[in-house]
Design an enzyme around this catalytic site. Structure first.
Site, PDB file in Angstrom:
ATOM      1  N   LYS A  59     108.552   8.758  26.896  1.00 22.62           N
ATOM      2  CA  LYS A  59     108.013   9.914  27.645  1.00 22.62           C
ATOM      3  C   LYS A  59     108.787  10.993  27.547  1.00 22.62           C
ATOM      4  CE  LYS A  59     105.068   7.192  27.716  1.00 22.62           C
ATOM      5  NZ  LYS A  59     105.095   5.989  27.102  1.00 22.62           N
ATOM      6  N   HIS A 455      89.894  22.240  44.978  1.00 21.57           N
ATOM      7  CA  HIS A 455      89.463  23.420  43.728  1.00 21.57           C
ATOM      8  C   HIS A 455      90.471  24.428  43.646  1.00 21.57           C
ATOM      9  CE1 HIS A 455      86.683  25.705  41.205  1.00 21.57           C
ATOM     10  NE2 HIS A 455      87.028  26.916  42.002  1.00 21.57           N
TER      11      HIS A 455
HETATM   12  P1  FAD Z   1     111.408  -5.938  29.418  1.00 25.57           P
HETATM   13  O1  FAD Z   1     111.371  -4.629  29.995  1.00 25.57           O
HETATM   14  O2  FAD Z   1     111.292  -6.120  27.973  1.00 25.57           O
HETATM   15  O3  FAD Z   1     112.853  -6.505  30.069  1.00 25.57           O
HETATM   16  C1  FAD Z   1     113.326  -7.981  29.490  1.00 25.57           C
HETATM   17  C2  FAD Z   1     114.816  -7.800  29.864  1.00 25.57           C
HETATM   18  O4  FAD Z   1     115.252  -9.124  29.837  1.00 25.57           O
HETATM   19  C3  FAD Z   1     115.704  -6.946  28.999  1.00 25.57           C
HETATM   20  O5  FAD Z   1     116.572  -6.250  29.757  1.00 25.57           O
HETATM   21  C4  FAD Z   1     116.297  -8.033  28.070  1.00 25.57           C
HETATM   22  O6  FAD Z   1     117.620  -7.496  27.610  1.00 25.57           O
HETATM   23  C5  FAD Z   1     116.423  -9.208  29.138  1.00 25.57           C
HETATM   24  N1  FAD Z   1     116.698 -10.371  28.815  1.00 25.57           N
HETATM   25  C6  FAD Z   1     116.173 -11.211  27.803  1.00 25.57           C
HETATM   26  N2  FAD Z   1     116.461 -12.335  27.669  1.00 25.57           N
HETATM   27  C7  FAD Z   1     117.321 -12.351  28.424  1.00 25.57           C
HETATM   28  C8  FAD Z   1     118.258 -13.618  28.651  1.00 25.57           C
HETATM   29  N3  FAD Z   1     118.136 -14.664  28.074  1.00 25.57           N
HETATM   30  N4  FAD Z   1     119.344 -13.283  29.534  1.00 25.57           N
HETATM   31  C9  FAD Z   1     119.670 -12.263  30.189  1.00 25.57           C
HETATM   32  N5  FAD Z   1     118.850 -11.215  29.982  1.00 25.57           N
HETATM   33  C10 FAD Z   1     117.599 -11.265  29.187  1.00 25.57           C
HETATM   34  N6  FAD Z   1     104.396  -0.012  29.213  1.00 25.57           N
HETATM   35  C11 FAD Z   1     103.802   0.918  30.334  1.00 25.57           C
HETATM   36  O7  FAD Z   1     103.308   0.487  31.252  1.00 25.57           O
HETATM   37  N7  FAD Z   1     103.874   2.334  30.148  1.00 25.57           N
HETATM   38  C12 FAD Z   1     104.508   2.778  29.156  1.00 25.57           C
HETATM   39  O8  FAD Z   1     104.252   4.112  29.007  1.00 25.57           O
HETATM   40  C13 FAD Z   1     105.091   2.026  28.090  1.00 25.57           C
HETATM   41  N8  FAD Z   1     105.782   2.818  27.207  1.00 25.57           N
HETATM   42  C14 FAD Z   1     106.099   1.875  26.278  1.00 25.57           C
HETATM   43  C15 FAD Z   1     106.713   2.326  25.091  1.00 25.57           C
HETATM   44  C16 FAD Z   1     107.580   1.724  23.892  1.00 25.57           C
HETATM   45  C17 FAD Z   1     107.975   2.352  23.020  1.00 25.57           C
HETATM   46  C18 FAD Z   1     107.245   0.307  24.277  1.00 25.57           C
HETATM   47  C19 FAD Z   1     108.154  -0.547  23.253  1.00 25.57           C
HETATM   48  C20 FAD Z   1     106.796  -0.150  25.480  1.00 25.57           C
HETATM   49  C21 FAD Z   1     106.095   0.600  26.211  1.00 25.57           C
HETATM   50  N9  FAD Z   1     105.639  -0.008  27.369  1.00 25.57           N
HETATM   51  C22 FAD Z   1     105.171   0.720  28.301  1.00 25.57           C
HETATM   52  C23 FAD Z   1     105.659  -1.513  27.682  1.00 25.57           C
HETATM   53  C24 FAD Z   1     106.760  -1.814  28.678  1.00 25.57           C
HETATM   54  O9  FAD Z   1     107.989  -1.603  28.113  1.00 25.57           O
HETATM   55  C25 FAD Z   1     106.923  -3.632  28.884  1.00 25.57           C
HETATM   56  O10 FAD Z   1     105.445  -3.810  29.120  1.00 25.57           O
HETATM   57  C26 FAD Z   1     107.821  -3.726  29.854  1.00 25.57           C
HETATM   58  O11 FAD Z   1     109.069  -3.577  29.345  1.00 25.57           O
HETATM   59  C27 FAD Z   1     107.839  -5.334  30.184  1.00 25.57           C
HETATM   60  O12 FAD Z   1     108.699  -5.532  31.256  1.00 25.57           O
HETATM   61  P2  FAD Z   1     109.475  -6.951  31.324  1.00 25.57           P
HETATM   62  O13 FAD Z   1     110.173  -6.737  32.531  1.00 25.57           O
HETATM   63  O14 FAD Z   1     108.287  -8.105  31.142  1.00 25.57           O
HETATM   64  O15 FAD Z   1     110.428  -6.999  30.138  1.00 25.57           O
HETATM   65  P1  NAI Z   2      99.165  -2.405  19.798  1.00 23.02           P
HETATM   66  O1  NAI Z   2      98.888  -3.764  20.158  1.00 23.02           O
HETATM   67  O2  NAI Z   2      98.980  -1.377  20.942  1.00 23.02           O
HETATM   68  O3  NAI Z   2      98.873  -1.841  18.464  1.00 23.02           O
HETATM   69  C1  NAI Z   2      99.322  -2.251  17.434  1.00 23.02           C
HETATM   70  C2  NAI Z   2      98.200  -1.842  16.308  1.00 23.02           C
HETATM   71  O4  NAI Z   2      98.600  -2.401  14.991  1.00 23.02           O
HETATM   72  C3  NAI Z   2      96.812  -2.400  16.473  1.00 23.02           C
HETATM   73  O5  NAI Z   2      95.860  -1.427  16.126  1.00 23.02           O
HETATM   74  C4  NAI Z   2      96.728  -3.462  15.344  1.00 23.02           C
HETATM   75  O6  NAI Z   2      95.356  -3.703  14.759  1.00 23.02           O
HETATM   76  C5  NAI Z   2      97.432  -2.843  14.328  1.00 23.02           C
HETATM   77  N1  NAI Z   2      98.012  -3.791  13.190  1.00 23.02           N
HETATM   78  C6  NAI Z   2      98.466  -4.994  13.428  1.00 23.02           C
HETATM   79  N2  NAI Z   2      99.058  -5.609  12.223  1.00 23.02           N
HETATM   80  C7  NAI Z   2      98.895  -4.638  11.253  1.00 23.02           C
HETATM   81  C8  NAI Z   2      99.157  -4.601   9.859  1.00 23.02           C
HETATM   82  N3  NAI Z   2      99.593  -5.568   9.349  1.00 23.02           N
HETATM   83  N4  NAI Z   2      98.766  -3.420   9.190  1.00 23.02           N
HETATM   84  C9  NAI Z   2      98.282  -2.385   9.880  1.00 23.02           C
HETATM   85  N5  NAI Z   2      97.890  -2.285  11.166  1.00 23.02           N
HETATM   86  C10 NAI Z   2      98.287  -3.435  11.716  1.00 23.02           C
HETATM   87  O7  NAI Z   2     100.823  -2.434  19.729  1.00 23.02           O
HETATM   88  P2  NAI Z   2     102.160  -1.568  19.536  1.00 23.02           P
HETATM   89  O8  NAI Z   2     101.595  -0.095  19.464  1.00 23.02           O
HETATM   90  O9  NAI Z   2     103.069  -2.168  18.806  1.00 23.02           O
HETATM   91  O10 NAI Z   2     102.761  -1.535  21.342  1.00 23.02           O
HETATM   92  C11 NAI Z   2     102.827  -2.696  21.690  1.00 23.02           C
HETATM   93  C12 NAI Z   2     102.544  -2.728  23.053  1.00 23.02           C
HETATM   94  O11 NAI Z   2     103.561  -2.170  24.134  1.00 23.02           O
HETATM   95  C13 NAI Z   2     101.251  -2.187  23.537  1.00 23.02           C
HETATM   96  O12 NAI Z   2     100.293  -3.010  23.195  1.00 23.02           O
HETATM   97  C14 NAI Z   2     101.456  -1.720  24.898  1.00 23.02           C
HETATM   98  O13 NAI Z   2     101.029  -3.114  25.642  1.00 23.02           O
HETATM   99  C15 NAI Z   2     102.776  -1.628  25.084  1.00 23.02           C
HETATM  100  N6  NAI Z   2     102.977  -0.018  25.152  1.00 23.02           N
HETATM  101  C16 NAI Z   2     102.426   0.474  26.155  1.00 23.02           C
HETATM  102  C17 NAI Z   2     102.246   1.964  26.226  1.00 23.02           C
HETATM  103  C18 NAI Z   2     101.785   2.789  27.284  1.00 23.02           C
HETATM  104  O14 NAI Z   2     101.465   1.916  28.314  1.00 23.02           O
HETATM  105  N7  NAI Z   2     101.920   4.027  27.380  1.00 23.02           N
HETATM  106  C19 NAI Z   2     103.304   2.766  24.902  1.00 23.02           C
HETATM  107  C20 NAI Z   2     103.665   1.898  24.225  1.00 23.02           C
HETATM  108  C21 NAI Z   2     103.638   0.721  24.232  1.00 23.02           C
END
Ligand code: FAD
Ligand code: NAI
Length: 476
Positions: A59, A455
Site C-alpha cells: 500500500k 453531501h
Molecule cells: P503471516 O502474516 O504470514 O505471519 C506469520 C508469521 O509467522 C511470520 O512472521 C512468520 O515469520 C512467522 N512464523 C512462521 N513459522 C514460524 C515458526 N515456526 N516459528 C516462529 N515464527 C514463525 N491481506 C489483506 O487483508 N489486505 C491486503 O491489502 C493484503 N495485501 C497483501 C499484499 C501482498 C503482497 C501479500 C503477499 C499479501 C497480502 N495480504 C493482504 C494477505 C495478508 O498478508 C495475509 O493474509 C496475512 O499476513 C496472514 O496473516 P497470518 O498472521 O496468518 O500470517
Molecule cells: P490470487 O489467488 O489472488 O491470484 C492468483 C491468480 O493466478 C489467479 O487468477 C489464478 O488463476 C492465476 N494462476 C494460477 N496458476 C497460474 C499459472 N500457472 N499461470 C497463470 N496464471 C495462474 O493469488 P495472489 O495474487 O498470489 O495473492 C495471494 C493472496 O494474497 C490473495 O489471494 C489474497 O488472499 C492475498 N492478497 C490480498 C490482497 C488484498 O487484500 N488487497 C493483496 C494481495 C494479496
C-alpha cells in the site's frame, strides 16, 4: 535451556498471531508470542507477511506510485503545472521501509503494553505433556517454553511456478516485487489475481511496460462479473496488458532478464522477454519448521492445518488461525480468528462471520465487495433484486476528477435483505465498511436508502445504489 510455562503460546507474530496474543493477554492470560521474522540488522520484525512483505509495503508503494501518476497526468486538469517530474526509486523504497518499521515497532510497543512475552526465533513442537505443549524456540539462543494452549499462526508463503524457483533477482515473489531497485522497462506478471494487479499497477504507473499472463479465461473470477468487467475496461485503458486463458511454459532466467514461453488463448505459441518477472499465482500455507508430526497435528493435502469452524485443530488445546488454515488469505480474517480463539480459550463465545468478510483490491480504480456476487445468487437460484449507481453521477467524484466505476447492491427479492455489495471506483476500500456493517445487522437495501449521507460525498453513491434496488435513484 530454560523452561518457562505460559497459559497461551502463540507461534507466529503476523496479524493473526499478534492480535491473538494481545487479546489473550487482555483476557488475563500469561501469554508468549514466538516469531522468527528478522530485519536487515538481525533484529525482530513483528507483523508477519502483512507488515513486512504484504499489505503495508504494497500500500505504501501504491500510494507513492499513485502520487507520481497524478503529478504526471491528473494535476494538469487542475491547472497545476509540474515541470521536471522524476522518480527517485531508492527514496520511494526507503519511505516504504520506514512505514514498515513504524508498524514493526508499533507491535513491540503493544506487546510491552499488554505484557506479552516475545521470543525471537523459530518455534517447533517438541512434545505434549501434563503441563501442555513443549515448544522449542531456536533463535540467537535456544530455549524451551510450555503452553497450556497453543495458537498456531504461521501464515503462508508465495507459490512458485513449477520449474522456475524464485531467485528474487529476476523471478520475483511478492518479496522481491516490493524492492525492485529501478523501474524495469518491461515487466511480466504471472497470475492476474490480487498481487498481480496491485504490483502490476505500481510498476506500470512508474513507467514499466506491464504484461499480465493469466491461466483462467475469465478476469477476476471471484469478483461480481459486472464489476470485474468495469475494472478490466479501466485497466485496459491504463495500458496494463492482461492476457487471459494462457498456458505458461518454460521460463528462462538469464543475465539480460527473463524469457517466458506461453501459449495464448487461441493456442498459438508466444514468447515474452522481460527485465523482471513477478510470479503471483497464489500462496501456500506455511508449517516449515513447526514440526507438527512430533505431536500428531493434522494437515490437509494442501499443507493447511486442519481446523473446525472454530479453529480447533486435531489436538486438544491447539488452535490454528489465519493463512495457515482454510478460508480467505486476508489479514483482517486472520485477526478476527485470533480474537475469537483467545475468547474461546477464556470460555467466551468468540465468533467470525465468514459471510461479511470484506475484500479490497487496492488498484485504481479500487475494487471492494462483501457478500454474494450476482453469479453466485443466480447459481443458487435465490430470487434477488439489483441496483447500481455510477460514480459519474456523484458530485464528489466529479470534484475529485475520478468518476470511474459504480456501486452495486444485491438484495433478496422478497425481504429486501442485502445479500451482497460490490464496488469499483475511487476510495471504495473505505466505502465498503458501511455495507459490511449493514449486512452484519441484517439491514435491508431500504434501510441504507433511508439513512442521511453527507453531501457531497462518495458515500452518496452507496445510498443511491440502495435506492436503485427499488428503481428510485434521485440523481441518475
Ligand atoms: P503471516 O502474516 O504470514 O505471519 C506469520 C508469521 O509467522 C511470520 O512472521 C512468520 O515469520 C512467522 N512464523 C512462521 N513459522 C514460524 C515458526 N515456526 N516459528 C516462529 N515464527 C514463525 N491481506 C489483506 O487483508 N489486505 C491486503 O491489502 C493484503 N495485501 C497483501 C499484499 C501482498 C503482497 C501479500 C503477499 C499479501 C497480502 N495480504 C493482504 C494477505 C495478508 O498478508 C495475509 O493474509 C496475512 O499476513 C496472514 O496473516 P497470518 O498472521 O496468518 O500470517
Ligand atoms: P490470487 O489467488 O489472488 O491470484 C492468483 C491468480 O493466478 C489467479 O487468477 C489464478 O488463476 C492465476 N494462476 C494460477 N496458476 C497460474 C499459472 N500457472 N499461470 C497463470 N496464471 C495462474 O493469488 P495472489 O495474487 O498470489 O495473492 C495471494 C493472496 O494474497 C490473495 O489471494 C489474497 O488472499 C492475498 N492478497 C490480498 C490482497 C488484498 O487484500 N488487497 C493483496 C494481495 C494479496
Amino acid at each position: 535451556m530454560s523452561d518457562k510455562q505460559f497459559d497461551v503460546v502463540v507461534i507466529g507474530g503476523g496479524p493473526g498471531g499478534y492480535i491473538a496474543a494481545i487479546r489473550a493477554a487482555q483476557l488475563g492470560f500469561n501469554v508468549a508470542c514466538i516469531d522468527e521474522w528478522t530485519n536487515s540488522k538481525g533484529g525482530p520484525a513483528l507483523g508477519g507477511t502483512c507488515t513486512n512483505i504484504g499489505c503495508i509495503p504494497s500500500k505504501a508503494l501504491l500510494q507513492s506510485s499513485e502520487h507520481y501518476e497524478h503529478a504526471g497526468h491528473a494535476f494538469a486538469d487542475h491547472g497545476i503545472k509540474v515541470e521536471g517530474l522524476g522518480i527517485d526509486v531508492a527514496k520511494m523504497l526507503a519511505r516504504k521501509d520506514n512505514v514498515v518499521k513504524q508498524n514493526n515497532d508499533g507491535i513491540v510497543y503493544l506487546f510491552k503494553k499488554n505484557k506479552v512475552a516475545f521470543f525471537h526465533g523459530r518455534g517447533s513442537f517438541v512434545k505434549a505433556s501434563e503441563a501442555g505443549y513443549e515448544i522449542k524456540v531456536a533463535g540467537a539462543s535456544e530455549e524451551s517454553i510450555t503452553g497450556k494452549h497453543v495458537i498456531v499462526a504461521t501464515g503462508s508463503n508465495a507459490r512458485p511456478l513449477p520449474g522456475a524457483p524464485f531467485d528474487e533477482e529476476n523471478i520475483l515473489s511478492n518479496d522481491g516485487a516490493l524492492r525492485i531497485g529501478a523501474v524495469p522497462k518491461k515487466l511480466a506478471l504471472i497470475g492476474s489475481g490480487v498481487i498481480g494487479l496491485e504490483m502490476g499497477s505500481v510498476w506500470r504507473r512508474l513507467g514499466a511496460e506491464v504484461t499480465v499472463l493469466e491461466a483462467l479465461p475469465t478476469f477476476l473470477g471471484a469478483v461480481d462479473e459486472q464489476i470485474a468487467k468495469e475494472a478490466k475496461k479501466a485497466f485496459d485503458k491504463q495500458g496494463l496488458k492482461i492476457h487471459l486463458g494462457v498456458n505458461v511454459g518454460e521460463v528462462k532466467s538469464g543475465k539480460n532478464g527473463v524469457s517466458v514461453a506461453y501459449t495464448d488463448a487461441k493456442g498459438e505459441a508466444q514468447k515474452l522477454d522481460v527485465d523482471k518477472l513477478i510470479v503471483s499465482i497464489g500462496r501456500i500455507p506455511n508449517t516449515i519448521g513447526l514440526n507438527p508430526e512430533s505431536v500428531g497435528l493434522k494437515l490437509d493435502e494442501r499443507g493447511a492445518i486442519v481446523v473446525d469452524d472454530e479453529c480447533r485443530t486435531s489436538l486438544p488445546n491447539v488452535w490454528a488461525i489465519g493463512d495457515v488454515v482454510r478460508g480467505p488469505m486476508l489479514a483482517h480474517k486472520a485477526e478476527e480468528e485470533g480474537v475469537a480463539v483467545a475468547e474461546r480459550i477464556a470460555g467466551q463465545h468468540g465468533h467470525v462471520n465468514f459471510n461479511t468478510i470484506p475484500w479490497v483490491i487496492y488498484t485504481s480504480p479500487e475494487i471492494a465487495w462483501v457478500g454474494q456476487t450476482e453469479q453466485q445468487l443466480k447459481a443458487s437460484g435465490r430470487a434477488y433484486k439489483a441496483g447500481t449507481f455510477p460514480f459519474l453521477a456523484n458530485g464528489r467524484a466529479r470534484a475529485l476528477g475520478d468518476t470511474t466505476g459504480m456501486v452495486k447492491f444485491l438484495a433478496d427479492a422478497a425481504t429486501d435483505e442485502i445479500l451482497g455489495v460490490h464496488m469499483v471506483g475511487p476510495m471504495v476500500s473505505e466505502l465498503i465498511s458501511e455495507a459490511v456493517v449493514a449486512m452484519e445487522f441484517k439491514a435491508s437495501a431500504e434501510d441504507i436508502a433511508r439513512i442521511c449521507h453527507a453531501h457531497p460525498s462518495l458515500s452518496e453513491a452507496t445510498k443511491e445504489a440502495a435506492l436503485a434496488v427499488d428503481k428510485r435513484t434521485l440523481n441518475f
